[in-house]
Motif scaffolding. Sequence first.
Motif, short mmCIF file in Angstrom:
data_model
loop_
_atom_site.label_atom_id
_atom_site.label_comp_id
_atom_site.label_asym_id
_atom_site.label_seq_id
_atom_site.Cartn_x
_atom_site.Cartn_y
_atom_site.Cartn_z
N GLN A 169 0.82 -1.21 0.00
CA GLN A 169 0.00 0.00 0.00
C GLN A 169 0.86 1.26 0.00
O GLN A 169 0.52 2.25 -0.64
CB GLN A 169 -0.91 -0.02 1.23
CG GLN A 169 -1.93 1.10 1.22
CD GLN A 169 -2.82 1.06 2.43
OE1 GLN A 169 -2.60 0.25 3.33
NE2 GLN A 169 -3.80 1.93 2.48
N MET A 170 2.02 1.22 0.70
CA MET A 170 2.87 2.41 0.82
C MET A 170 3.58 2.73 -0.49
O MET A 170 4.01 3.85 -0.69
CB MET A 170 3.91 2.20 1.94
CG MET A 170 3.30 1.98 3.31
SD MET A 170 2.30 3.36 3.86
CE MET A 170 3.55 4.62 4.07
N PHE B 125 2.27 5.70 -2.85
CA PHE B 125 2.40 7.11 -2.47
C PHE B 125 3.88 7.42 -2.25
O PHE B 125 4.56 6.78 -1.48
CB PHE B 125 1.63 7.42 -1.18
CG PHE B 125 0.19 7.00 -1.27
CD1 PHE B 125 -0.69 7.69 -2.09
CD2 PHE B 125 -0.27 5.91 -0.55
CE1 PHE B 125 -2.00 7.30 -2.17
CE2 PHE B 125 -1.59 5.52 -0.65
CZ PHE B 125 -2.47 6.22 -1.45
N GLU C 217 6.02 11.62 1.70
CA GLU C 217 5.92 11.14 3.10
C GLU C 217 4.87 11.92 3.88
O GLU C 217 4.13 11.36 4.69
CB GLU C 217 7.27 11.26 3.79
CG GLU C 217 8.32 10.32 3.19
CD GLU C 217 9.67 10.45 3.91
OE1 GLU C 217 9.74 11.26 4.85
OE2 GLU C 217 10.60 9.73 3.50
N ASN D 282 1.48 10.73 3.19
CA ASN D 282 1.26 9.44 3.85
C ASN D 282 0.88 9.63 5.32
O ASN D 282 -0.01 8.95 5.83
CB ASN D 282 2.50 8.56 3.75
CG ASN D 282 2.68 7.98 2.34
OD1 ASN D 282 1.72 7.80 1.63
ND2 ASN D 282 3.93 7.72 1.96
N LYS D 283 1.57 10.58 6.00
CA LYS D 283 1.28 10.84 7.42
C LYS D 283 -0.14 11.37 7.60
O LYS D 283 -0.87 10.95 8.51
CB LYS D 283 2.28 11.85 7.98
CG LYS D 283 3.69 11.27 8.15
CD LYS D 283 4.63 12.35 8.66
CE LYS D 283 6.07 11.82 8.80
NZ LYS D 283 7.00 12.87 9.27
N GLN E 50 -2.61 8.54 7.19
CA GLN E 50 -2.64 7.66 8.36
C GLN E 50 -3.38 8.31 9.52
O GLN E 50 -4.17 7.65 10.21
CB GLN E 50 -1.20 7.32 8.79
CG GLN E 50 -0.48 6.39 7.83
CD GLN E 50 -1.13 5.02 7.76
OE1 GLN E 50 -1.74 4.56 8.74
NE2 GLN E 50 -1.01 4.37 6.60
#
Length: 796
Positions: A758-759, A762, A765, A768-769, A772
Amino acid sequence: RKNTKRVPSFRKLLRTSQIKLDNKLKNKQFKQKSAAKKYRKEQKKLREAVRDAISRKPFPLEECKKKQVARKWEEKEEEDALPLDMMDEDDLKLMEDLAQRASFLTRDLSSNEPVHVKKRKHESVIEKYEKVPRRLQTEPEKELIHLLPIKDKSGIIPQAVEKPVLNVAHDEEEDTEDMEEAEDFNEEALPVLTPEEMAAQRKQKLQERKMHIAALASAILSEPDSNIKKLKELRAMLMEQDPNVAVIVRKLVMVSLMEIFKDIAPSYKIRPLTEAEKATKVKKETQKLREFEEGLVSQYKFYLENLEQTIKDWKQRKLKKSNVISLKAYKGLAEVAVKCLCELLVALPHFNFHNNIIVLIVPLMNDPSKMISELCVEAVKKLFKQDKLGYASLGVVKVISGLVRGRNYDVRPEVLKVFLHLRIKEVELKKDSEDIAPKKRFMTFKEKRKNLSRMQRKWKKAEEKLERELLEAEASESKEKKLKLHTETLNIVFVTYFRILKKAQKSPLLPAVLEGLAKFAHLINVEFFDDLLIVLHSLIASGDLNYRESLHCVLSAFHILSGQGDVLNIDPMKFYTHLYKTLFSLHAGGTNEDIGIVLQCLDVMFAKRRKQVSQQRALAFLKRLSILALHVLPNSSVGILATNRIFMQTFPRMDLLLDNESQGSGVYLPELDEPEHCNAQNTALWELHLLQRHYHPTVQKFASHLIAGAPAEGSGALPLDLSQRSATELFETYCMKGMTFNPPVASVTPRRKDTFLQMDSFVDEELNKQLQQHITETVAHKPLDFAKHLKESSLA
């Protein structure tokens, strides 16, 4: 019974020749003799029948004793009787006369009734049946019919012909014989076979027949000169009588014989020998060759007759008396026979009986069976394509013309479409330089003696002999002969076309006629041009033609005008207007195939007549074609853009449409059907910007090339594989008939699910944060109000 036949008058007898009267008398006497013989035979059979009936009848014991006593007395009388040579002639003659009369032997002498009294009414049914004579398998005597004699040097030679005897009761006799045999002999019953045993037996028989066919064929091919008689043995297998394997064996023999004849047939036509040639003595090798050729031609003729008979039996749905093959199997046999004939038509155009094969094949082109008609059409097309001399083509064209006329133009269009495959490109009005150049002439004896020495004459003689041998070895057909054949062939083709145009304009053959005229229009005589153009225009104006047929009319008209029609003062503006008006009838559906004909029309109308076309007309067609390129399939778009490229390179100032500034007064009228008055110079080719974003890469290349002004060199130029092809070739190359994309789409290999993270999707970063954080927090969903901004604007 009274004789109603009239006695000929004296005048009639005077007119009749003495020989004819003699012949009549002989025939009459012969009929009387034959009738007397027939009567004697019947009486003899009747006596035998009576004797058989008496012998079968049971007698009491007293009568048997009487008979035995009578026999003893007869034996004694026979011993005492005198031999025939010691009897008087009168007594002997009397006995012979009595023996010829049946009544002397058959009637009851004790009765006082006359001979002619009929007793059939008093006889019982059994006795009547018993008296019927048994049928004997005796050959009837052949009657002779005397004909008029032939007069020769030696004198008068009488002529006679055997009268044909019809064996009507032959089948009944066979049935009765079978019944008698069944009653007399108790034959053993045939063993009953299971289906598996029957299949194995059939397989074994079939294998034996195949091996026999293979052995005969290999023997013939290995030494055809000495084994030519085995062709007859192999051909006899066409009459296979075993119902289990008859169909397959006959098919195999047909195909095998066809391949054998293709291999062993010589490359020349075999002519029959004259009487003088037969009488002369020749070498053994020559005699062997003659026998081989004679046997080959005769067997080839019989083989073709068998194939023809097979097709006729299938056509007439006629079963043979032997009833070995069913009616359903006849269709398969006929199809194999037609295939063999088609192969021989293409493979042996020079050999004997080729015209007979043509006469068989051409009517089958119009057969209701689609398979057979397609086979024959393809065979004729192949023959036309490979026929370099023109003899075979001329024969086929003559038979097709006769077929069309004989069927009153009620034939399939495919029959006429085969004319499009004729190789008549060589026919030109202008002679080649080779034909104009004087032929080489050999020196005469006087010229040699005057100009050359003795040694030079000797060398010259040897040189000329060598040149003559080289010319004979070349054996090339003269161009004049070929031109003559092609001219005769084309005359027949045009006569057929003109008949249909004159008498059957509403026939389904009209599209094929127009297509043929479009191909061969440049070879038509100039005298027919005016009338032909008038007919073509009237056909278009009538409105009875569909779109494809009208396109063929336009193409035919411009082919006529682009060839010898340059000398004619004819304005074809009505044909330009018709094509311009009907361009928007094309689309990505069924009419997409008609774009190929449109591209041919545009090539003839603009590229080959560039001096007779105005700038306004060229601009109008360029704009309308660009609009059309948005509504058709990719191959059609590529062809249309290639035509636009030719427009921009051929005609000056076409780049006006690449600028958005108007030139002169007026507004572009796209709905107007007159290309000269639609003001096409006041518009722009904005369609090219849409075509630059087309999904097909070749369409994108052409659109970018045209936006750059269609340069021949530089960064905006097309690659060579696209620039050197015509519009029609590009249309065919990028065709999507086979449901394939050209160029092929590059395949993308998908990533496997087990290796996908999944990571990995993207890269950033921070993003992504945030994602989440958003996933972990509980977010309260508020109702969405889509009309919020409308309420706020109304309040304000």
